[in-house]
Design an enzyme around this catalytic site. Structure first.
Site, PDB file in Angstrom:
ATOM      1  N   ASP A 134       9.188  -3.470   6.486  1.00 17.80           N
ATOM      2  CA  ASP A 134       7.801  -3.466   6.793  1.00 17.80           C
ATOM      3  C   ASP A 134       7.389  -4.239   8.019  1.00 17.80           C
ATOM      4  O   ASP A 134       8.129  -5.022   8.162  1.00 17.80           O
ATOM      5  CB  ASP A 134       6.884  -3.836   5.659  1.00 17.80           C
ATOM      6  CG  ASP A 134       5.335  -3.472   5.659  1.00 17.80           C
ATOM      7  OD1 ASP A 134       5.158  -2.707   6.548  1.00 17.80           O
ATOM      8  OD2 ASP A 134       4.711  -3.899   4.972  1.00 17.80           O
ATOM      9  N   GLU A 233      -9.344  -7.377   6.702  1.00 20.61           N
ATOM     10  CA  GLU A 233     -10.626  -7.537   6.547  1.00 20.61           C
ATOM     11  C   GLU A 233     -10.979  -9.264   6.779  1.00 20.61           C
ATOM     12  O   GLU A 233     -12.153  -9.556   7.365  1.00 20.61           O
ATOM     13  CB  GLU A 233     -11.018  -7.494   5.053  1.00 20.61           C
ATOM     14  CG  GLU A 233     -10.706  -6.027   4.764  1.00 20.61           C
ATOM     15  CD  GLU A 233     -11.413  -5.556   3.450  1.00 20.61           C
ATOM     16  OE1 GLU A 233     -11.683  -6.338   2.402  1.00 20.61           O
ATOM     17  OE2 GLU A 233     -11.884  -4.419   3.208  1.00 20.61           O
ATOM     18  N   ARG A 333      -3.640  -3.578  15.616  1.00 20.16           N
ATOM     19  CA  ARG A 333      -3.927  -2.669  14.808  1.00 20.16           C
ATOM     20  C   ARG A 333      -5.214  -2.361  15.082  1.00 20.16           C
ATOM     21  O   ARG A 333      -6.309  -3.061  15.070  1.00 20.16           O
ATOM     22  CB  ARG A 333      -4.013  -3.276  13.343  1.00 20.16           C
ATOM     23  CG  ARG A 333      -4.502  -2.558  12.317  1.00 20.16           C
ATOM     24  CD  ARG A 333      -4.260  -3.070  10.904  1.00 20.16           C
ATOM     25  NE  ARG A 333      -2.769  -3.029  10.514  1.00 20.16           N
ATOM     26  CZ  ARG A 333      -2.414  -3.480   9.304  1.00 20.16           C
ATOM     27  NH1 ARG A 333      -3.297  -3.877   8.554  1.00 20.16           N
ATOM     28  NH2 ARG A 333      -1.210  -3.272   8.973  1.00 20.16           N
ATOM     29  N   THR A 395       6.141   1.218   8.676  1.00 17.03           N
ATOM     30  CA  THR A 395       4.827   0.757   8.724  1.00 17.03           C
ATOM     31  C   THR A 395       3.782   1.592   8.380  1.00 17.03           C
ATOM     32  O   THR A 395       3.791   2.938   8.902  1.00 17.03           O
ATOM     33  CB  THR A 395       4.466  -0.131   9.959  1.00 17.03           C
ATOM     34  OG1 THR A 395       3.335  -0.771   9.881  1.00 17.03           O
ATOM     35  CG2 THR A 395       4.826   0.870  11.307  1.00 17.03           C
ATOM     36  N   ASN A 485       4.036   1.323  -5.644  1.00 10.32           N
ATOM     37  CA  ASN A 485       4.684   2.488  -5.295  1.00 10.32           C
ATOM     38  C   ASN A 485       6.062   2.415  -4.494  1.00 10.32           C
ATOM     39  O   ASN A 485       6.886   3.317  -4.239  1.00 10.32           O
ATOM     40  CB  ASN A 485       3.722   3.374  -4.419  1.00 10.32           C
ATOM     41  CG  ASN A 485       2.493   3.754  -5.090  1.00 10.32           C
ATOM     42  OD1 ASN A 485       2.569   3.876  -6.482  1.00 10.32           O
ATOM     43  ND2 ASN A 485       1.360   3.904  -4.252  1.00 10.32           N
TER      44      ASN A 485
END
Length: 800
Positions: A134, A233, A333, A395, A485
């Site tokens: 990742d 955030e 990002r 990613t 997951n």
């Protein structure tokens, strides 16, 4: 439904526990993972099991040879000789040395922030050919910082201050890039304050602060700012603080925004939204943030300055995505934000679904968030390439963001660009989205000349598909994961690596190794440690088995020494063989087991899955064994035949005085028998000492398959040094303590024979160094040479 072990980083709500423990859904998954975990033998265990059967079969064959040479006249002497051969075959210290080596390896990896849950991971790490990692938090620092913003009409904003979560910093309006002729901004680098803040920018900051569950605050015991919640955030919350419109400000007078409804981030929809009520006006606002393509699909208008303009996708889309690419190409990002104002009753709002809330939105702009790479990531990736290990980044970020970070840390070549890739300048597509990769059939994936180095917008199922594709190419895969997951991919990978800081309990349960610092460099260090462990196992097995081979050669050829009674004379006694295997060989082997990694351990290619006994190692064992056995037999022959009288006596296997003469037997000469057996006992002692001292010095030879002994430091491995030094001293009492020498070890003290022993050690070293020199000259280098395999450098010459 909220699963047990879920870490709540944002949002709020009330819940009812419907089950606990193993009856929860996560408990069922954990139970399934445990029930499907078939306990299988590791490759090392399988190899050692084969070795055990092979040695057992060899012992039987040697026993048959002994009985056959003695014409099947089985007596005590013949049985003892057969037992001696059987003992010489078995490396008695092997199990203890392997256990010690594994224990040291686990402890060392724990010191380096890699906690081993399954011992087979220690073996598998040395075989890893591909790492699927990742990006966020593993290759990067997970310290998100909002650095840029872009608004239609206003253009680019620059956000200063990159001191973690500290809200200290200013915001500057830099204008547009000239692509928009209707731009109202004519000045550049204008500081944004509460007095000159534009309407659209105000709404952007409000969306950043309110569509956000993170909190930043100062610590009680220090002046450091800390964040609680998702790192992305948190970065938006710091941005809002810098603009002077943080959540505490917006929820107080005069705004008095109150959260009414929250629609949490959905990994499939890739967006999040909240409904807030502004009590000062009783109006409701919907704020939305997420991936640009997802947010834009929910918008019908654009906030252009103070005006709302209908969204013309054909006209606005290219400009928007051009700005997005600019931000993403810097490794950021990029999030898009939108809002809308609604006049509805409280009852109507309470009945809203996500679909109802996330419609007719007004697009506000983009925020670029930079997550700096870890300083050690680039060097760690270069170590991987030098070791023949390929690194893939999987990613959830935008392809441009992912590829920019991948270029910065060295996963992608510096020459790579989307334009060159689209022109077919590379042999394969190095950057794909999950949608592109998942759309390919297995046959199409297998036809790719090279699997993608970067997969963006990745989902858990994509990781499983990537592992399957690598396995079909006979690759050995290490996969990182942190979520529930990710458990299937962690379980399917050859080495599953879970994140210890941010990983779920189920992911940790499915993994083989847990990283306590979530750092990619730790993975590379763990691979180096796995290679060290495997290399050390190979070294001490070479040492033990070459010694056993020498003993077998000595005893098998020793069958030709027949006394006057037709009994084979033992060149070594059973207790001498046990002493060699347990006392002489085992401590140096333990020293080899804790040998430090060589400086070039990460310049070797990954070993094959069954590469413990390579042809080189097997030939080394045989060669060293033949030379060792030949020299020990040569000394036996010199003592008995060259210096002695060649008389093998009678019953010299049991007594230093030989067979007792029968009364009145004129043919029996007790003095001659005693002289003969004394020389046999001295020759046996010489043989024992020859093998002992050669084996001890040979431990230093086994530190490297090819490097000469003079390149090795004598004292850098203290355990090896003291075990060799102790072995040199321990053998001496067995020669000179009365009764111990003659009745226990079946030998006598030696004198001039020490010269033969020293000569044998020197000759052995000459044979070893000549042999290693020939290997260095004629065999393929163990290291990956420049331009070979994954160590090659991408260049324009490679373009078709």
């Amino acid at each position: 439904m909220v699963f047990s072990s879920t870490t709540v980083t944002k949002g709020r709500g009330k819940g009812i526990a419907v089950n606990i423990g193993m009856k929860t859904e996560i408990g069922k998954i954990a139970k399934t993972l445990a029930s499907t975990s078939v306990v299988t033998r590791t490759p090392l265990q399988k190899k050692l099991e084969i070795l055990a059967y092979a040695l057992f079969g060899l012992a039987i064959i040697l026993a048959i040879i002994v009985f056959g040479v003695n014409k099947w006249l089985v007596n005590n002497e013949v049985v003892i000789y057969a037992i001696s051969l059987g003992i010489s075959v078995i490396p008695e210290g092997l199990v203890a040395v392997i256990t010690l080596t594994m224990a040291f390896g686990v402890r060392q990896m724990a010191k380096n922030y890699a906690i081993v849950r399954k011992l087979n991971a220690l073996e598998a790490l040395g075989s890893v050919t591909n790492i699927c990692s990742d990006k966020t938090g593993t290759l990067t620092q997970s310290k998100m910082i909002a650095t840029d913003a872009w608004l239609p009409g206003d253009g680019l904003y620059r956000i200063s201050g990159r001191n973690g979560f500290s809200p200290e910093g200013k915001i500057y309006r830099c204008g547009t890039n000239g692509t928009n002729e209707t731009s109202e901004i004519e000045v550049e680098d204008e500081e944004v304050t509460s007095d000159n803040m534009r309407y659209a920018f105000t709404r952007l900051v409000q969306a950043s602060a309110l569509c956000n569950m993170a909190v930043i605050k100062k610590g009680k015991g220090d002046d450091e700012w800390h964040a609680i919640g998702d790192p992305t955030e948190s970065a938006l919350q710091v941005f809002a603080h810098k603009a002077g419109l943080s959540k505490p400000v917006l929820t107080a007078e005069p705004f008095k925004f109150e959260l009414v409804q929250e629609y949490a981030f959905d990994t499939e929809l890739k967006r999040m939204s909240v409904v807030c009520k502004e009590k000062s006006t009783d109006a409701y606002y919907v704020f939305l943030k997420g991936a640009t393509e997802s947010v834009l699909n929910q918008c019908t208008k654009i906030q252009f300055g103070e005006n709302e303009v209908n969204l013309d996708r054909e006209k606005f889309g290219p400009e928007l995505y051009n700005e997005l690419e600019k931000l993403a190409s810097k490794g950021m990002r990029v999030l898009s934000l939108a809002y809308r104002r609604v006049i509805k009753s409280d009852i109507e709002i309470s009945k809203w679904t996500r679909e109802k809330a996330d419609t007719d939105m007004i697009f506000l702009g983009l925020v670029g968030i930079y997550d700096p790479p870890r300083p050690e990531s680039k060097a760690a990736i270069q170590r991987c390439f030098g070791a023949g290990i390929e690194v893939h980044m999987l990613t959830g970020d935008h392809p441009t963001t992912a590829s920019a970070i991948a270029k910065e840390i060295g996963i992608l070549p510096l020459l790579w660009s989307p334009e060159l890739e689209n022109e077919g300048k590379f042999n394969s597509q190095l950057v794909m989205t999950a949608a592109q990769f998942d759309a390919l059939s297995d046959a199409e994936v297998d036809n790719l000349s090279e699997l993608p180095k970067v997969i963006a917008r990745c989902i858990p199922d994509t990781k499983v598909k990537m592992i399957d594709a690598l396995h079909r190419r006979n690759k050995y895969v290490a996969m990182t994961g942190d979520g529930v997951n990710d458990s299937p991919s962690l379980k399917k990978a050859d080495v599953g690596i879970a994140m210890g800081l941010g990983g779920s309990d189920v992911a940790k349960q499915a993994s083989d190794i847990v990283l306590s610092d979530d750092n990619f460099a730790t993975i590379v260090n763990a691979i180096a440690e796995g290679r060290r462990i495997f290399s050390n196992i190979q070294k001490f097995i070479l040492h033990l088995l070459s010694g056993n081979s020498g003993e077998i050669v000595t005893l098998i050829i020793g069958l030709s020494f027949i006394d006057s009674d037709g009994i084979s004379v033992n060149p070594m006694s059973p207790l001498q063989i046990l002493f060699l295997n347990m006392i002489t060989s085992s401590p140096p082997a333990m020293g080899l087991g804790v040998e430090r990694a060589s400086s070039d351990i990460m310049r070797y290619p990954p070993r094959s899955k069954g590469g413990l006994f390579t042809w080189e190692v097997i030939i080394d064992m045989i060669y060293y064994g033949i030379v060792l056995g030949g020299l020990s037999l040569a000394n036996f022959v010199i003592v008995v035949y060259a210096i002695g009288n060649g008389n093998l006596g009678q019953n010299c296997n049991s007594s230093p005085f030989g067979q007792e003469c029968a009364p009145n037997d004129p043919t029996c000469d007790p003095i001659a028998l005693e002289i003969a057996c004394h020389q046999i006992y001295r020759a046996r002692g010489t043989t024992f000492a020859t093998i002992t001292y050669i084996l001890l010095i040979h431990a230093y030879n086994c530190r490297s398959l090819r490097d000469p002994i003079w390149t090795m430091k004598l004292y850098d491995n203290k355990i090896l040094f003291w075990s060799v030094f102790g072995g040199l001293l321990t053998a001496i009492p067995t020669f000179y303590i009365p009764e111990l020498n003659s009745k226990v070890f079946k030998q006598l003290g030696i004198g001039y024979e020490w010269g033969l022993i020293v000569g044998a050690v020197i000759i052995f070293e000459i044979f070893v160094e000549v042999y290693k020199f020939m290997k260095r000259r004629y065999l393929k280098p163990l290291e990956i040479v420049e331009g070979e395999g994954l160590k090659r450098q991408y260049s324009l010459n490679e373009y078709p």
